[in-house]
Design a protein around this motif. Structure first.
Motif, PDB file in Angstrom:
ATOM      1  N   PHE A  95      99.122  34.313  21.414  1.00  0.00           N
ATOM      2  CA  PHE A  95      97.870  34.418  20.668  1.00  0.00           C
ATOM      3  C   PHE A  95      97.837  35.631  19.747  1.00  0.00           C
ATOM      4  O   PHE A  95      97.168  35.601  18.720  1.00  0.00           O
ATOM      5  CB  PHE A  95      96.670  34.389  21.621  1.00  0.00           C
ATOM      6  N   PHE A  96      98.580  36.673  20.075  1.00  0.00           N
ATOM      7  CA  PHE A  96      98.685  37.807  19.149  1.00  0.00           C
ATOM      8  C   PHE A  96      99.382  37.362  17.861  1.00  0.00           C
ATOM      9  O   PHE A  96      98.901  37.644  16.752  1.00  0.00           O
ATOM     10  CB  PHE A  96      99.463  38.938  19.817  1.00  0.00           C
ATOM     11  N   ILE A  97     100.490  36.641  17.984  1.00  0.00           N
ATOM     12  CA  ILE A  97     101.222  36.188  16.796  1.00  0.00           C
ATOM     13  C   ILE A  97     100.417  35.142  16.038  1.00  0.00           C
ATOM     14  O   ILE A  97     100.324  35.182  14.805  1.00  0.00           O
ATOM     15  CB  ILE A  97     102.608  35.638  17.206  1.00  0.00           C
ATOM     16  N   LEU A  98      99.815  34.215  16.776  1.00  0.00           N
ATOM     17  CA  LEU A  98      99.011  33.173  16.119  1.00  0.00           C
ATOM     18  C   LEU A  98      97.855  33.793  15.340  1.00  0.00           C
ATOM     19  O   LEU A  98      97.613  33.448  14.175  1.00  0.00           O
ATOM     20  CB  LEU A  98      98.485  32.194  17.167  1.00  0.00           C
ATOM     21  N   ALA A  99      97.141  34.738  15.963  1.00  0.00           N
ATOM     22  CA  ALA A  99      96.013  35.382  15.280  1.00  0.00           C
ATOM     23  C   ALA A  99      96.511  36.162  14.068  1.00  0.00           C
ATOM     24  O   ALA A  99      95.863  36.152  13.012  1.00  0.00           O
ATOM     25  CB  ALA A  99      95.276  36.305  16.249  1.00  0.00           C
ATOM     26  N   GLY A 100      97.667  36.811  14.199  1.00  0.00           N
ATOM     27  CA  GLY A 100      98.223  37.547  13.054  1.00  0.00           C
ATOM     28  C   GLY A 100      98.569  36.635  11.906  1.00  0.00           C
ATOM     29  O   GLY A 100      98.249  36.912  10.744  1.00  0.00           O
ATOM     30  N   ASN A 101      99.224  35.505  12.226  1.00  0.00           N
ATOM     31  CA  ASN A 101      99.609  34.555  11.176  1.00  0.00           C
ATOM     32  C   ASN A 101      98.380  33.976  10.485  1.00  0.00           C
ATOM     33  O   ASN A 101      98.377  33.806   9.262  1.00  0.00           O
ATOM     34  CB  ASN A 101     100.411  33.401  11.781  1.00  0.00           C
ATOM     35  N   TYR A 102      97.368  33.646  11.257  1.00  0.00           N
ATOM     36  CA  TYR A 102      96.185  33.014  10.667  1.00  0.00           C
ATOM     37  C   TYR A 102      95.293  34.027   9.948  1.00  0.00           C
ATOM     38  O   TYR A 102      94.690  33.696   8.939  1.00  0.00           O
ATOM     39  CB  TYR A 102      95.399  32.261  11.748  1.00  0.00           C
ATOM     40  N   LEU A 103      95.223  35.260  10.467  1.00  0.00           N
ATOM     41  CA  LEU A 103      94.454  36.294   9.756  1.00  0.00           C
ATOM     42  C   LEU A 103      95.037  36.534   8.373  1.00  0.00           C
ATOM     43  O   LEU A 103      94.315  36.799   7.423  1.00  0.00           O
ATOM     44  CB  LEU A 103      94.484  37.607  10.537  1.00  0.00           C
ATOM     45  N   GLY A 104      96.366  36.428   8.273  1.00  0.00           N
ATOM     46  CA  GLY A 104      97.024  36.655   6.989  1.00  0.00           C
ATOM     47  C   GLY A 104      96.661  35.604   5.958  1.00  0.00           C
ATOM     48  O   GLY A 104      96.831  35.837   4.756  1.00  0.00           O
ATOM     49  N   LEU A 105      96.179  34.456   6.393  1.00  0.00           N
ATOM     50  CA  LEU A 105      95.817  33.398   5.448  1.00  0.00           C
ATOM     51  C   LEU A 105      94.422  33.598   4.878  1.00  0.00           C
ATOM     52  O   LEU A 105      94.032  32.916   3.932  1.00  0.00           O
ATOM     53  CB  LEU A 105      95.897  32.025   6.134  1.00  0.00           C
ATOM     54  N   VAL A 106      93.645  34.525   5.463  1.00  0.00           N
ATOM     55  CA  VAL A 106      92.320  34.828   4.910  1.00  0.00           C
ATOM     56  C   VAL A 106      92.531  35.638   3.633  1.00  0.00           C
ATOM     57  O   VAL A 106      93.287  36.612   3.641  1.00  0.00           O
ATOM     58  CB  VAL A 106      91.488  35.637   5.933  1.00  0.00           C
ATOM     59  N   PRO A 107      91.913  35.243   2.514  1.00  0.00           N
ATOM     60  CA  PRO A 107      92.132  35.997   1.272  1.00  0.00           C
ATOM     61  C   PRO A 107      91.770  37.472   1.430  1.00  0.00           C
ATOM     62  O   PRO A 107      90.847  37.812   2.162  1.00  0.00           O
ATOM     63  CB  PRO A 107      91.191  35.303   0.277  1.00  0.00           C
ATOM     64  N   HIS A 108      92.540  38.327   0.764  1.00  0.00           N
ATOM     65  CA  HIS A 108      92.375  39.786   0.764  1.00  0.00           C
ATOM     66  C   HIS A 108      92.750  40.416   2.093  1.00  0.00           C
ATOM     67  O   HIS A 108      92.503  41.595   2.297  1.00  0.00           O
ATOM     68  CB  HIS A 108      90.941  40.207   0.418  1.00  0.00           C
ATOM     69  N   SER A 109      93.316  39.657   3.003  1.00  0.00           N
ATOM     70  CA  SER A 109      93.705  40.269   4.277  1.00  0.00           C
ATOM     71  C   SER A 109      95.185  40.621   4.231  1.00  0.00           C
ATOM     72  O   SER A 109      95.843  40.492   3.205  1.00  0.00           O
ATOM     73  CB  SER A 109      93.413  39.325   5.433  1.00  0.00           C
ATOM     74  N   PHE A 110      95.692  41.060   5.356  1.00  0.00           N
ATOM     75  CA  PHE A 110      97.074  41.526   5.448  1.00  0.00           C
ATOM     76  C   PHE A 110      97.742  40.835   6.627  1.00  0.00           C
ATOM     77  O   PHE A 110      97.122  40.662   7.671  1.00  0.00           O
ATOM     78  CB  PHE A 110      97.072  43.050   5.648  1.00  0.00           C
ATOM     79  N   THR A 111      99.003  40.403   6.436  1.00  0.00           N
ATOM     80  CA  THR A 111      99.728  39.708   7.505  1.00  0.00           C
ATOM     81  C   THR A 111     100.644  40.689   8.207  1.00  0.00           C
ATOM     82  O   THR A 111     101.681  41.044   7.668  1.00  0.00           O
ATOM     83  CB  THR A 111     100.596  38.577   6.930  1.00  0.00           C
ATOM     84  N   PHE A 112     100.275  41.129   9.398  1.00  0.00           N
ATOM     85  CA  PHE A 112     101.161  42.117  10.049  1.00  0.00           C
ATOM     86  C   PHE A 112     102.448  41.486  10.555  1.00  0.00           C
ATOM     87  O   PHE A 112     103.444  42.189  10.721  1.00  0.00           O
ATOM     88  CB  PHE A 112     100.431  42.907  11.136  1.00  0.00           C
ATOM     89  N   THR A 113     102.464  40.165  10.758  1.00  0.00           N
ATOM     90  CA  THR A 113     103.714  39.530  11.200  1.00  0.00           C
ATOM     91  C   THR A 113     104.718  39.391  10.054  1.00  0.00           C
ATOM     92  O   THR A 113     105.803  38.886  10.261  1.00  0.00           O
ATOM     93  CB  THR A 113     103.443  38.141  11.793  1.00  0.00           C
ATOM     94  N   SER A 114     104.353  39.821   8.831  1.00  0.00           N
ATOM     95  CA  SER A 114     105.309  39.749   7.724  1.00  0.00           C
ATOM     96  C   SER A 114     106.148  41.018   7.637  1.00  0.00           C
ATOM     97  O   SER A 114     106.919  41.172   6.702  1.00  0.00           O
ATOM     98  CB  SER A 114     104.571  39.540   6.407  1.00  0.00           C
ATOM     99  N   HIS A 115     105.995  41.934   8.603  1.00  0.00           N
ATOM    100  CA  HIS A 115     106.821  43.145   8.606  1.00  0.00           C
ATOM    101  C   HIS A 115     107.839  43.047   9.718  1.00  0.00           C
ATOM    102  O   HIS A 115     107.480  42.807  10.876  1.00  0.00           O
ATOM    103  CB  HIS A 115     105.945  44.383   8.806  1.00  0.00           C
ATOM    104  N   ILE A 116     109.126  43.255   9.353  1.00  0.00           N
ATOM    105  CA  ILE A 116     110.167  43.075  10.376  1.00  0.00           C
ATOM    106  C   ILE A 116     110.040  44.142  11.454  1.00  0.00           C
ATOM    107  O   ILE A 116     110.435  43.910  12.597  1.00  0.00           O
ATOM    108  CB  ILE A 116     111.571  43.052   9.748  1.00  0.00           C
ATOM    109  N   ALA A 117     109.450  45.294  11.129  1.00  0.00           N
ATOM    110  CA  ALA A 117     109.255  46.323  12.157  1.00  0.00           C
ATOM    111  C   ALA A 117     108.381  45.785  13.285  1.00  0.00           C
ATOM    112  O   ALA A 117     108.653  46.020  14.465  1.00  0.00           O
ATOM    113  CB  ALA A 117     108.609  47.560  11.542  1.00  0.00           C
ATOM    114  N   VAL A 118     107.353  45.018  12.913  1.00  0.00           N
ATOM    115  CA  VAL A 118     106.436  44.469  13.928  1.00  0.00           C
ATOM    116  C   VAL A 118     107.122  43.357  14.712  1.00  0.00           C
ATOM    117  O   VAL A 118     107.122  43.356  15.949  1.00  0.00           O
ATOM    118  CB  VAL A 118     105.157  43.943  13.244  1.00  0.00           C
ATOM    119  N   THR A 119     107.754  42.407  13.994  1.00  0.00           N
ATOM    120  CA  THR A 119     108.348  41.271  14.700  1.00  0.00           C
ATOM    121  C   THR A 119     109.532  41.723  15.550  1.00  0.00           C
ATOM    122  O   THR A 119     109.749  41.207  16.633  1.00  0.00           O
ATOM    123  CB  THR A 119     108.793  40.182  13.716  1.00  0.00           C
ATOM    124  N   PHE A 120     110.289  42.714  15.040  1.00  0.00           N
ATOM    125  CA  PHE A 120     111.436  43.171  15.825  1.00  0.00           C
ATOM    126  C   PHE A 120     110.967  43.913  17.072  1.00  0.00           C
ATOM    127  O   PHE A 120     111.598  43.803  18.122  1.00  0.00           O
ATOM    128  CB  PHE A 120     112.354  44.053  14.973  1.00  0.00           C
TER     129      PHE A 120
END
Lengths: 249, 101
Positions: A95-120
Protein backbone atom coordinates in the motif's frame (compact mmCIF):
# COMPACT_ATOMS: atom_id res chain seq x y z
CA UNK A 1 7.22 21.45 -18.58
CA UNK A 2 8.05 23.11 -21.88
CA UNK A 3 9.87 26.38 -21.58
CA UNK A 4 9.96 28.15 -24.92
CA UNK A 5 10.46 25.52 -27.61
CA UNK A 6 12.64 23.10 -25.65
CA UNK A 7 11.21 20.13 -23.76
CA UNK A 8 12.47 19.45 -20.25
CA UNK A 9 10.82 16.16 -19.42
CA UNK A 10 13.04 15.26 -16.47
CA UNK A 11 12.53 18.53 -14.59
CA UNK A 12 9.47 17.06 -12.92
CA UNK A 13 11.64 14.60 -10.99
CA UNK A 14 13.88 17.28 -9.44
CA UNK A 15 13.73 17.74 -5.70
CA UNK A 16 13.10 21.23 -4.32
CA UNK A 17 12.81 22.47 -0.75
CA UNK A 18 9.16 22.82 0.20
CA UNK A 19 7.21 24.57 2.96
CA UNK A 20 9.16 27.85 2.69
CA UNK A 21 11.86 28.80 5.19
CA UNK A 22 11.28 25.89 7.53
CA UNK A 23 11.66 23.37 4.71
CA UNK A 24 14.81 25.17 3.55
CA UNK A 25 16.30 24.97 7.03
CA UNK A 26 15.74 21.23 7.51
CA UNK A 27 16.32 20.35 3.82
CA UNK A 28 12.80 19.01 3.38
CA UNK A 29 11.97 18.12 -0.24
CA UNK A 30 8.73 16.98 -1.88
CA UNK A 31 9.68 13.30 -1.71
CA UNK A 32 9.42 12.76 2.08
CA UNK A 33 6.37 15.03 2.23
CA UNK A 34 4.56 12.82 -0.27
CA UNK A 35 5.71 9.69 1.59
CA UNK A 36 4.11 11.05 4.74
CA UNK A 37 0.95 11.90 2.79
CA UNK A 38 0.89 8.37 1.35
CA UNK A 39 1.26 6.81 4.80
CA UNK A 40 -1.42 9.10 6.23
CA UNK A 41 -3.83 8.22 3.41
CA UNK A 42 -3.35 4.48 3.86
CA UNK A 43 -3.68 4.73 7.64
CA UNK A 44 -6.77 6.92 7.37
CA UNK A 45 -8.31 4.51 4.86
CA UNK A 46 -7.78 1.50 7.09
CA UNK A 47 -8.75 3.36 10.27
CA UNK A 48 -12.03 4.79 8.95
CA UNK A 49 -12.75 1.60 7.02
CA UNK A 50 -12.48 -0.50 10.17
CA UNK A 51 -14.18 1.97 12.48
CA UNK A 52 -17.81 0.81 11.95
CA UNK A 53 -16.75 -2.84 12.55
CA UNK A 54 -20.24 -3.99 11.56
CA UNK A 55 -21.07 -7.58 10.64
CA UNK A 56 -22.63 -6.45 7.36
CA UNK A 57 -20.01 -4.01 6.04
CA UNK A 58 -20.83 -0.71 4.37
CA UNK A 59 -19.06 0.30 1.17
CA UNK A 60 -16.07 1.84 2.88
CA UNK A 61 -15.62 -1.06 5.27
CA UNK A 62 -16.05 -3.54 2.40
CA UNK A 63 -13.31 -1.77 0.45
CA UNK A 64 -10.96 -1.93 3.42
CA UNK A 65 -11.77 -5.62 3.96
CA UNK A 66 -11.18 -6.43 0.28
CA UNK A 67 -7.76 -4.76 0.47
CA UNK A 68 -6.90 -6.67 3.63
CA UNK A 69 -8.02 -10.02 2.22
CA UNK A 70 -6.31 -9.44 -1.12
CA UNK A 71 -2.89 -8.94 0.44
CA UNK A 72 -3.50 -11.65 3.04
CA UNK A 73 -4.39 -14.21 0.36
CA UNK A 74 -1.37 -13.12 -1.64
CA UNK A 75 0.92 -13.64 1.33
CA UNK A 76 -0.58 -16.92 2.58
CA UNK A 77 -1.02 -18.48 -0.89
CA UNK A 78 2.52 -17.67 -1.94
CA UNK A 79 4.51 -18.18 1.25
CA UNK A 80 2.33 -20.81 2.90
CA UNK A 81 1.14 -20.88 6.54
CA UNK A 82 4.27 -18.94 7.60
CA UNK A 83 2.98 -16.10 5.43
CA UNK A 84 0.80 -14.79 8.22
CA UNK A 85 3.84 -13.57 10.14
CA UNK A 86 5.10 -11.59 7.13
CA UNK A 87 1.66 -10.29 6.19
CA UNK A 88 1.92 -6.89 7.98
CA UNK A 89 5.21 -6.15 6.21
CA UNK A 90 3.85 -7.08 2.77
CA UNK A 91 0.64 -5.14 3.41
CA UNK A 92 2.59 -2.01 4.35
CA UNK A 93 4.92 -2.40 1.36
CA UNK A 94 2.11 -2.95 -1.15
CA UNK A 95 0.00 0.00 0.00
CA UNK A 96 2.95 2.36 0.42
CA UNK A 97 4.01 1.75 -3.20
CA UNK A 98 0.43 1.80 -4.49
CA UNK A 99 -0.31 5.09 -2.71
CA UNK A 100 2.95 6.55 -4.03
CA UNK A 101 2.20 5.51 -7.61
CA UNK A 102 -1.34 6.86 -7.48
CA UNK A 103 -0.42 10.09 -5.67
CA UNK A 104 1.98 10.78 -8.52
CA UNK A 105 -0.92 10.75 -10.97
CA UNK A 106 -2.58 13.70 -9.21
CA UNK A 107 -1.65 16.85 -11.18
CA UNK A 108 1.06 19.04 -9.57
CA UNK A 109 2.07 16.24 -7.23
CA UNK A 110 5.33 14.33 -7.00
CA UNK A 111 5.97 10.60 -7.53
CA UNK A 112 8.40 9.40 -4.90
CA UNK A 113 8.54 5.93 -6.47
CA UNK A 114 10.18 7.53 -9.54
CA UNK A 115 13.46 7.91 -7.62
CA UNK A 116 15.78 4.92 -7.67
CA UNK A 117 17.06 5.90 -4.21
CA UNK A 118 13.58 5.24 -2.82
CA UNK A 119 12.87 2.04 -4.76
CA UNK A 120 16.34 0.65 -4.10
CA UNK A 121 15.97 1.35 -0.39
CA UNK A 122 12.68 -0.61 -0.40
CA UNK A 123 14.24 -3.43 -2.43
CA UNK A 124 17.33 -3.71 -0.24
CA UNK A 125 15.05 -3.85 2.81
CA UNK A 126 13.26 -6.86 1.28
CA UNK A 127 16.59 -8.43 0.26
CA UNK A 128 18.18 -8.08 3.71
CA UNK A 129 15.02 -9.39 5.36
CA UNK A 130 15.01 -12.46 3.10
CA UNK A 131 18.68 -13.15 3.87
CA UNK A 132 18.09 -12.83 7.62
CA UNK A 133 15.07 -15.16 7.45
CA UNK A 134 17.03 -17.65 5.29
CA UNK A 135 19.95 -17.73 7.72
CA UNK A 136 17.60 -18.10 10.65
CA UNK A 137 15.49 -20.89 9.14
CA UNK A 138 18.05 -22.80 7.07
CA UNK A 139 21.29 -21.91 8.85
CA UNK A 140 24.41 -22.63 6.82
CA UNK A 141 22.44 -24.81 4.39
CA UNK A 142 21.44 -21.49 2.84
CA UNK A 143 24.82 -21.31 1.09
CA UNK A 144 24.24 -24.70 -0.53
CA UNK A 145 21.67 -23.03 -2.80
CA UNK A 146 24.49 -21.37 -4.70
CA UNK A 147 25.44 -24.76 -6.18
CA UNK A 148 22.52 -26.12 -8.26
CA UNK A 149 21.58 -29.67 -7.25
CA UNK A 150 22.65 -32.36 -9.70
CA UNK A 151 25.19 -30.24 -11.58
CA UNK A 152 28.66 -31.73 -12.15
CA UNK A 153 31.26 -30.54 -9.64
CA UNK A 154 33.64 -29.61 -12.47
CA UNK A 155 31.28 -26.82 -13.49
CA UNK A 156 31.18 -25.29 -10.01
CA UNK A 157 33.70 -22.47 -10.74
CA UNK A 158 31.39 -21.32 -13.52
CA UNK A 159 28.00 -21.99 -11.93
CA UNK A 160 28.62 -20.63 -8.44
CA UNK A 161 29.54 -17.07 -9.55
CA UNK A 162 26.54 -17.03 -11.90
CA UNK A 163 24.23 -18.19 -9.11
CA UNK A 164 25.66 -15.55 -6.76
CA UNK A 165 25.19 -12.83 -9.38
CA UNK A 166 21.68 -14.07 -10.02
CA UNK A 167 20.97 -13.81 -6.29
CA UNK A 168 22.50 -10.33 -6.05
CA UNK A 169 20.50 -9.15 -9.07
CA UNK A 170 17.25 -9.49 -7.13
CA UNK A 171 17.19 -6.09 -5.39
CA UNK A 172 18.55 -4.42 -8.53
CA UNK A 173 15.88 -5.78 -10.86
CA UNK A 174 13.21 -5.17 -8.20
CA UNK A 175 14.15 -1.49 -7.86
CA UNK A 176 14.88 -0.81 -11.54
CA UNK A 177 11.50 -2.23 -12.56
CA UNK A 178 9.44 0.07 -10.32
CA UNK A 179 11.59 3.14 -10.92
CA UNK A 180 11.78 2.71 -14.71
CA UNK A 181 8.03 2.15 -15.08
CA UNK A 182 7.22 5.26 -13.08
CA UNK A 183 9.78 7.46 -14.86
CA UNK A 184 8.71 6.24 -18.30
CA UNK A 185 5.03 6.90 -17.60
CA UNK A 186 5.59 10.42 -16.32
CA UNK A 187 8.03 11.29 -19.10
CA UNK A 188 5.38 10.24 -21.65
CA UNK A 189 2.81 12.48 -19.94
CA UNK A 190 5.20 15.40 -20.12
CA UNK A 191 6.16 14.83 -23.76
CA UNK A 192 2.55 14.70 -24.96
CA UNK A 193 1.58 17.66 -22.76
CA UNK A 194 4.38 19.76 -24.24
CA UNK A 195 3.20 18.80 -27.76
CA UNK A 196 -0.08 20.50 -26.88
CA UNK A 197 1.71 23.70 -25.85
CA UNK A 198 3.85 23.68 -28.99
CA UNK A 199 0.82 23.12 -31.24
CA UNK A 200 -1.02 25.96 -29.48
CA UNK A 201 1.50 28.36 -31.00
CA UNK A 202 0.44 27.43 -34.54
CA UNK A 203 -2.93 29.18 -34.49
CA UNK A 204 -6.21 27.55 -35.51
CA UNK A 205 -4.78 24.43 -37.20
CA UNK A 206 -2.62 23.83 -34.12
CA UNK A 207 -5.66 24.08 -31.84
CA UNK A 208 -7.37 21.36 -33.88
CA UNK A 209 -4.32 19.12 -34.00
CA UNK A 210 -3.70 19.51 -30.26
CA UNK A 211 -6.74 17.33 -29.59
CA UNK A 212 -4.58 14.32 -30.55
CA UNK A 213 -1.96 14.57 -27.78
CA UNK A 214 -4.65 15.44 -25.23
CA UNK A 215 -6.57 12.28 -26.16
CA UNK A 216 -3.36 10.24 -25.92
CA UNK A 217 -2.68 11.69 -22.48
CA UNK A 218 -6.15 10.72 -21.28
CA UNK A 219 -5.55 7.17 -22.52
CA UNK A 220 -2.14 7.21 -20.82
CA UNK A 221 -3.77 8.08 -17.49
CA UNK A 222 -5.74 4.85 -17.82
CA UNK A 223 -2.57 2.92 -18.63
CA UNK A 224 -0.73 4.48 -15.70
CA UNK A 225 -3.54 3.49 -13.33
CA UNK A 226 -2.96 -0.11 -14.46
CA UNK A 227 0.83 0.18 -14.27
CA UNK A 228 0.63 1.71 -10.79
CA UNK A 229 -1.29 -1.18 -9.28
CA UNK A 230 0.58 -3.79 -11.33
CA UNK A 231 3.99 -2.58 -10.17
CA UNK A 232 2.87 -2.53 -6.55
CA UNK A 233 1.52 -6.07 -7.03
CA UNK A 234 4.73 -7.29 -8.67
CA UNK A 235 6.82 -5.79 -5.85
CA UNK A 236 4.63 -7.45 -3.24
CA UNK A 237 4.49 -10.84 -4.96
CA UNK A 238 8.26 -10.92 -5.49
CA UNK A 239 8.73 -10.13 -1.81
CA UNK A 240 6.46 -13.11 -1.10
CA UNK A 241 8.42 -15.35 -3.49
CA UNK A 242 11.77 -14.40 -1.93
CA UNK A 243 10.37 -15.02 1.55
CA UNK A 244 8.92 -18.37 0.44
CA UNK A 245 12.36 -19.45 -0.70
CA UNK A 246 13.72 -18.22 2.62
CA UNK A 247 11.30 -20.20 4.80
CA UNK A 248 11.50 -23.37 2.63
CA UNK A 249 13.78 -26.03 4.04
CA UNK B 1 -33.25 -26.41 8.20
CA UNK B 2 -31.20 -29.25 6.71
CA UNK B 3 -30.15 -27.01 3.82
CA UNK B 4 -28.95 -24.42 6.30
CA UNK B 5 -26.92 -27.03 8.08
CA UNK B 6 -25.16 -28.29 4.93
CA UNK B 7 -24.36 -24.77 3.79
CA UNK B 8 -22.90 -24.05 7.23
CA UNK B 9 -20.80 -27.22 7.01
CA UNK B 10 -19.62 -26.19 3.59
CA UNK B 11 -18.65 -22.76 4.79
CA UNK B 12 -16.91 -24.26 7.81
CA UNK B 13 -14.91 -26.57 5.56
CA UNK B 14 -14.03 -23.68 3.27
CA UNK B 15 -12.91 -21.64 6.26
CA UNK B 16 -10.82 -24.52 7.59
CA UNK B 17 -9.06 -25.08 4.27
CA UNK B 18 -8.41 -21.33 4.05
CA UNK B 19 -6.82 -21.27 7.49
CA UNK B 20 -4.75 -24.34 6.60
CA UNK B 21 -3.28 -22.32 3.74
CA UNK B 22 -5.01 -24.04 0.81
CA UNK B 23 -6.99 -21.58 -1.32
CA UNK B 24 -10.50 -22.49 -2.51
CA UNK B 25 -10.54 -23.49 -6.19
CA UNK B 26 -13.02 -20.81 -7.30
CA UNK B 27 -10.48 -17.98 -7.24
CA UNK B 28 -8.07 -19.55 -9.71
CA UNK B 29 -8.91 -17.95 -13.11
CA UNK B 30 -8.69 -14.37 -11.82
CA UNK B 31 -5.40 -15.02 -10.08
CA UNK B 32 -4.00 -16.67 -13.18
CA UNK B 33 -4.68 -13.57 -15.30
CA UNK B 34 -3.00 -11.30 -12.81
CA UNK B 35 0.10 -13.40 -12.51
CA UNK B 36 0.53 -13.62 -16.30
CA UNK B 37 0.44 -9.83 -16.44
CA UNK B 38 2.89 -9.73 -13.54
CA UNK B 39 5.12 -12.23 -15.35
CA UNK B 40 5.26 -10.00 -18.42
CA UNK B 41 6.14 -7.03 -16.26
CA UNK B 42 8.98 -8.97 -14.62
CA UNK B 43 10.79 -10.64 -17.52
CA UNK B 44 12.66 -7.65 -18.99
CA UNK B 45 13.98 -6.24 -15.76
CA UNK B 46 15.14 -9.66 -14.52
CA UNK B 47 17.51 -9.85 -17.48
CA UNK B 48 18.67 -6.25 -17.07
CA UNK B 49 19.19 -6.75 -13.34
CA UNK B 50 21.68 -9.59 -13.86
CA UNK B 51 23.71 -7.59 -16.36
CA UNK B 52 23.77 -4.46 -14.18
CA UNK B 53 24.99 -6.40 -11.15
CA UNK B 54 27.63 -8.21 -13.24
CA UNK B 55 28.99 -4.94 -14.64
CA UNK B 56 28.98 -3.25 -11.21
CA UNK B 57 30.77 -6.16 -9.50
CA UNK B 58 33.33 -6.40 -12.33
CA UNK B 59 33.97 -2.67 -12.32
CA UNK B 60 34.34 -2.66 -8.53
CA UNK B 61 36.82 -5.57 -8.57
CA UNK B 62 38.87 -3.88 -11.31
CA UNK B 63 39.03 -0.68 -9.31
CA UNK B 64 39.95 -2.49 -6.14
CA UNK B 65 42.59 -4.85 -7.62
CA UNK B 66 43.91 -2.31 -10.18
CA UNK B 67 43.13 -4.30 -13.30
CA UNK B 68 42.26 -2.53 -16.49
CA UNK B 69 39.13 -4.42 -17.54
CA UNK B 70 39.69 -8.12 -16.80
CA UNK B 71 36.95 -8.56 -14.21
CA UNK B 72 34.62 -6.19 -16.03
CA UNK B 73 34.72 -8.46 -19.09
CA UNK B 74 34.34 -11.68 -17.08
CA UNK B 75 31.57 -10.46 -14.80
CA UNK B 76 29.63 -8.72 -17.55
CA UNK B 77 29.45 -12.10 -19.31
CA UNK B 78 28.58 -13.94 -16.10
CA UNK B 79 25.98 -11.27 -15.27
CA UNK B 80 24.40 -11.66 -18.67
CA UNK B 81 24.25 -15.44 -18.09
CA UNK B 82 22.68 -14.83 -14.67
CA UNK B 83 20.07 -12.56 -16.27
CA UNK B 84 19.17 -15.16 -18.88
CA UNK B 85 19.01 -17.81 -16.16
CA UNK B 86 16.64 -15.58 -14.16
CA UNK B 87 14.31 -15.33 -17.16
CA UNK B 88 14.53 -19.09 -17.73
CA UNK B 89 13.57 -19.75 -14.10
CA UNK B 90 10.64 -17.39 -14.61
CA UNK B 91 9.22 -19.05 -17.72
CA UNK B 92 10.25 -22.71 -17.44
CA UNK B 93 7.37 -25.19 -17.39
CA UNK B 94 6.32 -26.36 -13.92
CA UNK B 95 7.07 -30.05 -14.61
CA UNK B 96 10.78 -29.29 -15.06
CA UNK B 97 10.61 -27.36 -11.82
CA UNK B 98 9.15 -30.40 -10.07
CA UNK B 99 11.83 -32.72 -11.42
CA UNK B 100 14.68 -30.48 -10.36
CA UNK B 101 13.79 -29.94 -6.71
Amino acid sequence: MASGSSIDVLGQFELHPVLGGLGEAIRLSQSPVYMVIACALVLAFMFYGMKPASVVPGRFQAAAEICYEFVRNLAVDTIGPEGTSFFPFIFALFFFILAGNYLGLVPHSFTFTSHIAVTFALAIMVFVLSIIVSLKVQGLKFFAHFMPAGAPVALAPLLVPIEILSFLSRPVSLSIRLFANMVAGHVMFDIFASFVIMLAGLGFIGDVLAVGPIAINIALIGLELLVGVLQAYVFAILTCIYLREAVAH
Amino acid sequence: MTEDKTSFDERLRAAQTRVAGKPPETEQPDREDKSILALAARAGSEMLGGLVVGVLVGWGLDRWLHFRALFLVLFALAGGCAGIMNVWRLVKPPDINGKES
